[in-house]
Motif scaffolding. Structure first.
Motif, mmCIF file in Angstrom:
data_model
loop_
_atom_site.group_PDB
_atom_site.id
_atom_site.type_symbol
_atom_site.label_atom_id
_atom_site.label_comp_id
_atom_site.label_asym_id
_atom_site.label_seq_id
_atom_site.Cartn_x
_atom_site.Cartn_y
_atom_site.Cartn_z
ATOM 1 N N ALA A 84 48.108 61.174 42.422
ATOM 2 C CA ALA A 84 47.922 61.508 41.008
ATOM 3 C C ALA A 84 46.445 61.447 40.668
ATOM 4 N N THR A 85 45.709 62.430 41.119
ATOM 5 C CA THR A 85 44.272 62.422 40.875
ATOM 6 C C THR A 85 43.832 63.432 39.826
ATOM 7 N N ALA A 86 44.697 64.375 39.466
ATOM 8 C CA ALA A 86 44.326 65.367 38.451
ATOM 9 C C ALA A 86 45.554 65.738 37.624
ATOM 10 N N LEU A 87 45.512 65.405 36.335
ATOM 11 C CA LEU A 87 46.619 65.680 35.422
ATOM 12 C C LEU A 87 46.147 66.606 34.313
ATOM 13 N N THR A 88 46.933 67.651 34.045
ATOM 14 C CA THR A 88 46.679 68.534 32.905
ATOM 15 C C THR A 88 47.876 68.460 31.973
ATOM 16 N N VAL A 89 47.621 68.058 30.746
ATOM 17 C CA VAL A 89 48.659 68.015 29.715
ATOM 18 C C VAL A 89 48.400 69.170 28.764
ATOM 19 N N THR A 90 49.294 70.143 28.748
ATOM 20 C CA THR A 90 49.150 71.299 27.864
ATOM 21 C C THR A 90 50.013 71.090 26.629
ATOM 22 N N LEU A 115 42.800 64.968 32.795
ATOM 23 C CA LEU A 115 42.418 63.614 33.161
ATOM 24 C C LEU A 115 42.301 63.560 34.675
ATOM 25 N N THR A 116 41.122 63.228 35.161
ATOM 26 C CA THR A 116 40.817 63.270 36.589
ATOM 27 C C THR A 116 40.413 61.894 37.071
ATOM 28 N N TYR A 117 40.999 61.474 38.184
ATOM 29 C CA TYR A 117 40.744 60.136 38.710
ATOM 30 C C TYR A 117 39.409 60.090 39.439
ATOM 31 N N ALA A 118 38.602 59.088 39.087
ATOM 32 C CA ALA A 118 37.315 58.858 39.753
ATOM 33 C C ALA A 118 37.454 57.610 40.617
ATOM 34 N N ALA A 119 37.486 57.807 41.927
ATOM 35 C CA ALA A 119 37.738 56.695 42.848
ATOM 36 C C ALA A 119 36.658 55.629 42.772
ATOM 37 N N ASP A 120 35.417 56.010 42.443
ATOM 38 C CA ASP A 120 34.340 55.031 42.425
ATOM 39 C C ASP A 120 34.455 54.045 41.270
ATOM 40 N N THR A 121 35.107 54.460 40.180
ATOM 41 C CA THR A 121 35.278 53.568 39.028
ATOM 42 C C THR A 121 36.717 53.108 38.846
ATOM 43 N N GLY A 122 37.664 53.821 39.468
ATOM 44 C CA GLY A 122 39.072 53.497 39.269
ATOM 45 C C GLY A 122 39.587 53.929 37.919
ATOM 46 N N LEU A 123 38.877 54.847 37.259
ATOM 47 C CA LEU A 123 39.246 55.290 35.923
ATOM 48 C C LEU A 123 39.573 56.780 35.917
ATOM 49 N N TYR A 124 40.375 57.176 34.932
ATOM 50 C CA TYR A 124 40.670 58.586 34.693
ATOM 51 C C TYR A 124 39.732 59.087 33.595
ATOM 52 N N ASN A 142 44.650 53.473 32.510
ATOM 53 C CA ASN A 142 46.050 53.895 32.520
ATOM 54 C C ASN A 142 46.231 55.203 31.755
ATOM 55 N N VAL A 143 47.134 56.032 32.273
ATOM 56 C CA VAL A 143 47.509 57.275 31.591
ATOM 57 C C VAL A 143 49.033 57.342 31.537
ATOM 58 N N LEU A 164 50.333 56.805 35.290
ATOM 59 C CA LEU A 164 49.286 56.999 36.277
ATOM 60 C C LEU A 164 48.308 55.835 36.221
ATOM 61 N N THR A 165 47.981 55.271 37.372
ATOM 62 C CA THR A 165 46.937 54.256 37.461
ATOM 63 C C THR A 165 46.495 54.150 38.913
ATOM 64 N N GLY A 166 45.219 53.902 39.119
ATOM 65 C CA GLY A 166 44.708 53.732 40.467
ATOM 66 C C GLY A 166 44.814 54.953 41.353
ATOM 67 N N GLY A 167 45.010 56.135 40.761
ATOM 68 C CA GLY A 167 45.143 57.346 41.556
ATOM 69 C C GLY A 167 46.557 57.655 41.992
#
Length: 478
Positions: free
Chosen positions: A229-235, A244-253, A276-277, A305-308
């Motif tokens: 779950a690294t890239a979510l699009t809510v239409t 909302l895109t997961y950034a592994a270096d920060t652990g945030l979306y 969290n998403v 979604l959390t932690g990718g």
């Protein structure tokens, strides 16, 4: 007899010595004589236990003591021209969902009002958003509200802070923003201090109980290979989507807008990001006014979604003031990672969509969209209505294009004639040649515009006369 009396006297004296010096015989000498002995015989008072500081009820983070601290829920405007908004990065939770029209409304939740340096542009209150704010004992802050939000607050005798009534006691106007070209309604904001001042007019305080939004706790780390779950699009609608895109270096979306630009805070330029998403599926329909969205908020499925990584969840809610209850796929209470959260309320009706991909680009299979309420419009009926609207809009656009081109054509032809006349007198002048060619290109373009759009009108069997615009659902802020 005399010897007996003497013996008794000696016995009494010995007893007195034993009583007075008993500590030295059985436990050592007293520290400070008889007074100290008497004091040591008094019961020792137990220390009053100190209550543990309450962590942030919205994030679960123990960064301060939130005991007796009510949250604040500020509605933010989202229609064209409202972005960037103030106060996004300092919010603990953002809640988004379509309430009216096709643009999702947005609410920022703050566990501590003093964290609000500036929030806005402040929008109208919506009952959909209140459903998530009231269980937290949060103070709703908005400028005006729809009838459903008003009825809900009145029924519960729940005090809000509405700029429509309180005015500049709690809200201010950003003149610099208006000078930069923003519409007036997108320039009103509030601050923590102004919210406190406004509430004092009602005798309302921000002291009071708060309820944790989730059950927070540490979760196991997600291996990189398991990040599905690294890239979510809510239409929310064809013209309104969130990424909302997961950034592994920060652990945030990190959040981006529909055009791919970063969703930033106008107050500090920071991009908004979440630990969290959540996507809460909710069956939807239309309220009795014909355009306000109606949702079944008693429960449904959803995504966390959390932690990718992601998992399917189930949520329930008893009533407007009932707290949100989350469980995992096994029916156990969902443990949520401490941190900020984004919550999307998603009906899955016509025009809405969800896509989720993992780190390897694989698109995930998501739960089926929620069923419509009885008042909902089927996909087939909505598609037919959309097609009819699009056809009418195409005719309107064609008529406008023909009228505009016809209005510009005489001047363009005159400019062409003048350029040609000048060139006839000086045929070798390069500047005049360029000017003539430019005028010719404009005339050709206008004639082509007229021809193309007249063909659309001919196919539809209508003339180029102005036609009133088709009626559509109100596009007021959701």
């Amino acid at each position: 007899m005399k010897r007996t009396i003497q013996a008794l006297g000696m016995t009494a004296a010995l007893l007195a010595v034993l009583l007075l010096g008993g500590c030295s015989i059985f436990g050592g000498a007293p520290e400070s004589g008889a007074d100290s002995t008497a004091e040591s015989a008094q019961p020792t008072a137990e220390p009053t236990p100190q209550a543990e500081p309450l962590p942030n009820p919205l994030t679960g983070v123990a960064d301060a003591d939130y005991t007796n601290c009510r949250p604040v829920a500020v509605t933010l405007r989202t229609l064209d021209g409202a972005m960037p908004q103030w106060g996004l990065s300092s919010a603990d939770v953002l809640v988004e969902g379509v309430s009216e029209g096709t643009t999702a409304s947005l609410m920022a939740l703050y566990a501590n009002v003093d964290n609000i340096s500036k929030a806005g542009p402040v929008g109208p209150g919506r009952d959909l958003l209140l459903q998530l704010a009231l269980p937290l004992n949060a103070v709703p802050v908005h400028i005006d509200k729809n009838i459903y939000a008003s009825n809900l607050l009145n029924t519960l005798s729940y005090q809000d802070l509405d700029g429509y009534h309180i005015g500049k006691a709690a809200f201010a106007f950003d003149q610099d923003r208006q000078n930069a070209g923003y519409r007036e309604e997108n320039c009103w904001y509030t601050t923590g201090e102004m919210i406190r001042n406004g509430l004092s007019n009602y005798g309302t305080t921000l002291e009071g109980a708060n309820t944790p939004l989730f059950v927070f706790g540490e979760r196991p780390a997600v291996a990189e290979a398991a990040r599905n779950a690294t890239a979510l699009t809510v239409t929310f609608s064809p013209s309104d989507s969130e990424q909302l895109t997961y950034a592994a270096d920060t652990g945030l979306y990190v959040k981006t807008n529909a055009d791919g630009s970063a969703t930033t805070d106008a107050d500090n330029g920071q991009q908004v990001a979440f630990t969290n998403v959540f996507v809460l599926y909710a069956s939807s329909g239309i309220k009795d006014d014909g355009y306000t969205r109606d949702y079944d908020l008693t429960g449904g499925t959803g995504l966390y979604l959390t932690g990718g990584a992601w998992e399917q969840i189930h949520w329930t809610k008893e009533d407007a003031t009932g707290p949100l209850q989350l469980t995992d796929a096994n029916g156990q209470t969902l443990v949520v990672s401490p941190g900020k959260s984004f919550i999307a309320i998603w009906g899955g009706y016509y025009g809405q969509g969800l896509t989720l991909t993992g780190a390897d680009g694989t698109q995930q299979t998501l739960p089926e969209k929620p069923a419509l309420l009885e008042s909902g419009v089927s996909d087939e009926a909505a598609a037919a209505a959309q097609a009819e609207f699009d056809a009418q809009q195409k005719i309107i656009d064609a008529q406008a294009a023909v009228e505009e081109a016809n209005a510009q054509l005489p001047d363009a032809q005159t400019a062409l004639e003048e350029a040609q006349a000048a060139l006839d007198e000086d045929s070798e002048n390069a500047d005049l040649i360029a000017k003539r060619d430019e005028a010719q290109a404009l005339v050709d373009s206008l004639n082509q515009t007229i021809a193309d759009n007249q063909a659309i009108l001919d196919a539809a069997g209508v003339s180029a006369e102005p036609t009133p615009a088709p009626e559509e659902s109100a596009s007021s802020e959701g």
